[in-house]
Motif scaffolding. Sequence first.
Motif, mmCIF file in Angstrom:
data_model
loop_
_atom_site.group_PDB
_atom_site.id
_atom_site.type_symbol
_atom_site.label_atom_id
_atom_site.label_comp_id
_atom_site.label_asym_id
_atom_site.label_seq_id
_atom_site.Cartn_x
_atom_site.Cartn_y
_atom_site.Cartn_z
ATOM 1 N N HIS A 50 0.824 -1.214 0.000
ATOM 2 C CA HIS A 50 0.000 0.000 0.000
ATOM 3 C C HIS A 50 0.856 1.261 0.000
ATOM 4 N N ALA A 84 3.040 1.420 -3.444
ATOM 5 C CA ALA A 84 2.250 1.804 -4.621
ATOM 6 C C ALA A 84 1.873 3.278 -4.556
ATOM 7 N N ALA A 85 1.519 3.738 -3.357
ATOM 8 C CA ALA A 85 1.125 5.140 -3.203
ATOM 9 C C ALA A 85 2.296 6.079 -3.479
ATOM 10 N N ALA A 123 2.625 6.228 -7.323
ATOM 11 C CA ALA A 123 1.455 6.868 -7.931
ATOM 12 C C ALA A 123 1.369 8.344 -7.559
ATOM 13 N N ASP A 124 1.672 8.666 -6.312
ATOM 14 C CA ASP A 124 1.581 10.059 -5.872
ATOM 15 C C ASP A 124 2.595 10.942 -6.599
ATOM 16 N N VAL A 138 -3.867 9.291 -12.792
ATOM 17 C CA VAL A 138 -3.670 8.062 -12.031
ATOM 18 C C VAL A 138 -5.005 7.392 -11.750
ATOM 19 N N ARG A 195 -6.233 4.245 -9.512
ATOM 20 C CA ARG A 195 -5.769 3.337 -8.467
ATOM 21 C C ARG A 195 -6.724 2.152 -8.305
ATOM 22 N N THR A 223 -3.519 -2.708 -4.693
ATOM 23 C CA THR A 223 -2.204 -2.085 -4.808
ATOM 24 C C THR A 223 -1.706 -2.012 -6.250
ATOM 25 N N PHE A 226 -2.103 0.026 -10.042
ATOM 26 C CA PHE A 226 -2.536 1.322 -10.556
ATOM 27 C C PHE A 226 -2.027 1.497 -11.981
#
Length: 388
Positions: free
Chosen positions: A38, A41-42, A45-46, A55, A57, A64, A66
């Motif tokens: 988590h 992946a964030a 992606a962020d 993005v 998600r 998890t 994206f």
Amino acid sequence: MGTDIKMSTRSAVERYSDALVGLSRSIHAEPEPAFAEHRSAAKVADLLAAEGFEVDRGVADLETAFTASFGTGELVLGLCAEYDALPEIGHACGHNVIAAASTGAALALRDLADELGLTIRVIGTPAEEVGGGKVLMLERGVFDDVAFSMMVHPAPYEAVAARSLAITDVEVHYTGKPSHAAAAPHLGVNAADAITVAQVAIGLARQHLEPGQMVSGIVTRGGTVPNIVPARTSAMFDLRADDLDSLRRLEERMNRCFEAGAVATGCTHEVVKVSPVYAELTPDPWLADAYRRAAIELGRHPLSPEEELKEKIGSTDMGNITRALPAIHPTIAIDCGDAVNHQIEFATACASASADRAVLDGALALAWTSISAATDGAQRSRLLAGVA
């Protein structure tokens, strides 16, 4: 490929170097196992969202996973980002480097998307070590409009057209009957003995396996206490082979070994697949050659094609992608001494100056390979036509 385009991408990677190395180090510092990535992946992606990528998600019903897309070109590039870690030993396969390199390639290409007629898409792919995230995403349509795909994986050596083994992960469960191990052992049916018989059968079978076939396994449940005849036991095995056809034959043979454990002890047994089947890598020859040129220009020293034939990198769900569309999975060398992937020492090496350089060089090599494909008329037409 024009000099101006190369300079543009090199400048972009240099501009984002602190962010990319920081991303790699941050993922490395907080390892997360398959389907639980988590934070990792964030982080990827962020960063892409902050740089203007759209993005999405939780794609493919995977929390998890994206996608992060930029551009509207008809030629869709899929840059795979892995970020799962190994239990207990963390990022000993360097997925932090993979995620950061793919992110860097996307950022290097972003401002050229319109000029190149590209849609740049980073595909966050969880659960490579176990679980087959890419296989699930492929089956659920995430790669449907992707014309070509690539990623780069850290290793002790540099291989452009890296080879891998097909693999299936299985669990075997034996059910017997408990009894007092001293007062009434004759009333028990020993499920631990069933695993032992199966392991002996597998050991004897190894002499007769086909070239390229191999089996490794662990006992995951061996009983509770010594004075109870074990009634329930489990083991997990990785079955590998040079290709899917050989893997199917190996699986048939191993199923007979598992059955032998049940027959010999009177247990019942069940064999369960843990992950989707991973196919062997079949890298696209043209993309591999383009990546080789890029790597050499960056001062790296990939193995020769003849030397590559002698090396295998284990197994990867990227193999399934290479069978579905033109794709490559080169390896990029880091300074790791005598260590190899899946060792603690390799995990340490994946947060080093050498690994940081692999992030940046990997990003540029992926970007230059993508530009070569987008600007070569024949190859662009081939990729758009979906011809492998």
